[in-house]
Design an enzyme around this catalytic site. Structure first.
Site, PDB file in Angstrom:
ATOM      1  N   LYS A 213      11.686   0.872  45.451  1.00 26.23           N
ATOM      2  CA  LYS A 213      11.632   1.556  44.154  1.00 26.23           C
ATOM      3  C   LYS A 213      12.014   0.579  43.060  1.00 26.23           C
ATOM      4  CE  LYS A 213      14.955   4.288  42.481  1.00 26.23           C
ATOM      5  NZ  LYS A 213      15.179   3.915  41.037  1.00 26.23           N
TER       6      LYS A 213
ATOM      7  N   ILE B 278       3.501  12.536  25.284  1.00 28.73           N
ATOM      8  CA  ILE B 278       2.291  13.325  25.105  1.00 28.73           C
ATOM      9  C   ILE B 278       1.287  12.958  26.206  1.00 28.73           C
ATOM     10  CG2 ILE B 278       2.664  13.566  22.626  1.00 28.73           C
ATOM     11  CD1 ILE B 278       0.533  11.404  22.205  1.00 28.73           C
ATOM     12  N   PRO B 279       0.332  13.849  26.507  1.00 26.86           N
ATOM     13  CA  PRO B 279      -0.571  13.612  27.644  1.00 26.86           C
ATOM     14  C   PRO B 279      -1.274  12.266  27.639  1.00 26.86           C
ATOM     15  CG  PRO B 279      -0.778  15.871  26.901  1.00 26.86           C
ATOM     16  CD  PRO B 279       0.115  15.191  25.906  1.00 26.86           C
TER      17      PRO B 279
ATOM     18  N   ASP C 271       9.365   4.017  39.281  1.00 27.51           N
ATOM     19  CA  ASP C 271      10.111   5.176  38.782  1.00 27.51           C
ATOM     20  C   ASP C 271      10.208   5.123  37.261  1.00 27.51           C
ATOM     21  OD1 ASP C 271      11.559   7.494  38.827  1.00 27.51           O
ATOM     22  OD2 ASP C 271      13.452   6.537  39.412  1.00 27.51           O
TER      23      ASP C 271
ATOM     24  N   ASP D  64      17.932  -1.565  42.407  1.00 27.40           N
ATOM     25  CA  ASP D  64      18.747  -1.440  41.193  1.00 27.40           C
ATOM     26  C   ASP D  64      19.509  -2.746  40.974  1.00 27.40           C
ATOM     27  OD1 ASP D  64      17.840   1.168  40.871  1.00 27.40           O
ATOM     28  OD2 ASP D  64      19.417   1.968  42.153  1.00 27.40           O
TER      29      ASP D  64
ATOM     30  N   THR E  31      19.418  14.265  39.559  1.00 21.70           N
ATOM     31  CA  THR E  31      20.487  14.579  40.507  1.00 21.70           C
ATOM     32  C   THR E  31      21.887  14.406  39.944  1.00 21.70           C
ATOM     33  OG1 THR E  31      20.303  12.347  41.419  1.00 21.70           O
ATOM     34  CG2 THR E  31      19.101  14.112  42.555  1.00 21.70           C
TER      35      THR E  31
ATOM     36  N   LYS F  93       9.645   7.746  35.136  1.00 25.98           N
ATOM     37  CA  LYS F  93      10.135   9.006  34.537  1.00 25.98           C
ATOM     38  C   LYS F  93       9.439   9.273  33.205  1.00 25.98           C
ATOM     39  CE  LYS F  93      14.721   8.934  36.711  1.00 25.98           C
ATOM     40  NZ  LYS F  93      14.649   7.653  37.450  1.00 25.98           N
TER      41      LYS F  93
END
Length: 252
Positions: A47, A80-81, A74, A25, A132, A76
Site C-alpha cells: 500500500k 467532484i466526479p 490509497d 508508511d 478506523t 482516499k
C-alpha cells in the site's frame, strides 16, 4: 468433512501472499526499496499512501509495479466526479491494482470512479466507509448520528450499488458486510495488528486471523511488519494467521 467445489476454491492457495498488503508508511525511496528487497517474493502487495506519494511521487509506484508488485494506491479521493475520475485514471496508468475513493462523496462520484477504472482491467475501486480512527462517540462532531455500524452499512450499500469492486472497512464491520453484500465484493481491512503489538491511533483494530474469520478478503498491515526486528518473519506470521482464519471461516 466434505467440501463443495465452491468451498474448496475459497481455501487459501500455498505461496500466494497477496492477501496481506504491506503498508509502506515510510518517508523515502531508500527505506521502501530496502524493505521490498528484504521481504522479497514473500510480499507481493504493497500500500502506498499520501505520506509516501507526497515524499517520493508516482515514480516509486512505477518502480514497484516494474518489480511485479501489486500496488494499493490509497488516495482516499473525495472530490467532484470529474476530478475523481481523473485521479482513478492516473492510478490506472501507473499500474495500480487498487485505489480508494470516499463513499461519502456520493453515488455520482463512485460511479465516475468505476467507469474511469474500466480501461484498466486489473484496477479495483475500493470505497472507504468510515475511517478506523473514528468511533461512535466521534460521529456527532462531524454531523453524523451514531452508530459507526449504521454509517458503514449505508455507505457500503451505496458503494455496491454504484458498482465498486470492494470496500475499506474495519474487521469488526467485515462480518455483517460479508453477510449483507455480494460475495464477490472485496473487503480490505486496515488496522490489523498482532495481539502483542503496541497501541496505535486506530480504534477499530483486529489480528490477521480474526479479520479473515470475519470475512476480510485482504488485510493491511503497517508498523507490525515494517517496524518489526525481522520484517520477513512478521510477514510470514501474518500470512499464516490470515490463512488459518480463512480456513476456519470456510470450514465453519
Amino acid at each position: 468433512m466434505h467440501l463443495t467445489k465452491e468451498a474448496r476454491a475459497q481455501l487459501p492457495q500455498p505461496h500466494m501472499n497477496t492477501s496481506v498488503i504491506v503498508a509502506l508508511d515510510l518517508d523515502s525511496r531508500e527505506e521502501v526499496l530496502h524493505l521490498v528487497q528484504t521481504l522479497g517474493q514473500e510480499a507481493m502487495a504493497y500500500k502506498v499512501g499520501l505520506q509516501l506519494l507526497t515524499a517520493e511521487g508516482p515514480s516509486l509506484v512505477r518502480e514497484l509495479v516494474a518489480q511485479g508488485k501489486q500496488v494499493f494506491l490509497d488516495l482516499k479521493l473525495h472530490e467532484i466526479p470529474s476530478s475523481v475520475a481523473a485521479g482513478v485514471s492516473a492510478a490506472g496508468r501507473l499500474g495500480a491494482t487498487m485505489v480508494t475513493v470516499h463513499a461519502s462523496a456520493g453515488s455520482a462520484v463512485l460511479r465516475a470512479a468505476v467507469e474511469a477504472a474500466k480501461p484498466f482491467g486489473a484496477l479495483k475501486v475500493l470505497a472507504l466507509t468510515v475511517i478506523t480512527s473514528l468511533g461512535d462517540e466521534d460521529l456527532p462532531e462531524i454531523g453524523l448520528a451514531p452508530s459507526v455500524k449504521e454509517q458503514v452499512m449505508r455507505l457500503a450499500h451505496l458503494a455496491a450499488n454504484a458498482g465498486c469492486h470492494g470496500l475499506v472497512a474495519s474487521a469488526q464491520e467485515a462480518a455483517y458486510l460479508r453477510d449483507a453484500l455480494p460475495a464477490e465484493l472485496l473487503i480490505v481491512t486496515p488496522g490489523i495488528q498482532f495481539q502483542d503489538s503496541g497501541r496505535t491511533e486506530q480504534t477499530r483494530v483486529a489480528t490477521p486471523d480474526m479479520a479473515a474469520r470475519l470475512g476480510a478478503s485482504h488485510v493491511v498491515m503497517g508498523r507490525a511488519i515494517v517496524k518489526a526486528s525481522n520484517p520477513g518473519l512478521a510477514l510470514s506470521r501474518a500470512a499464516m494467521a490470515f490463512e488459518a482464519g480463512r480456513r476456519e471461516r470456510v470450514l465453519a
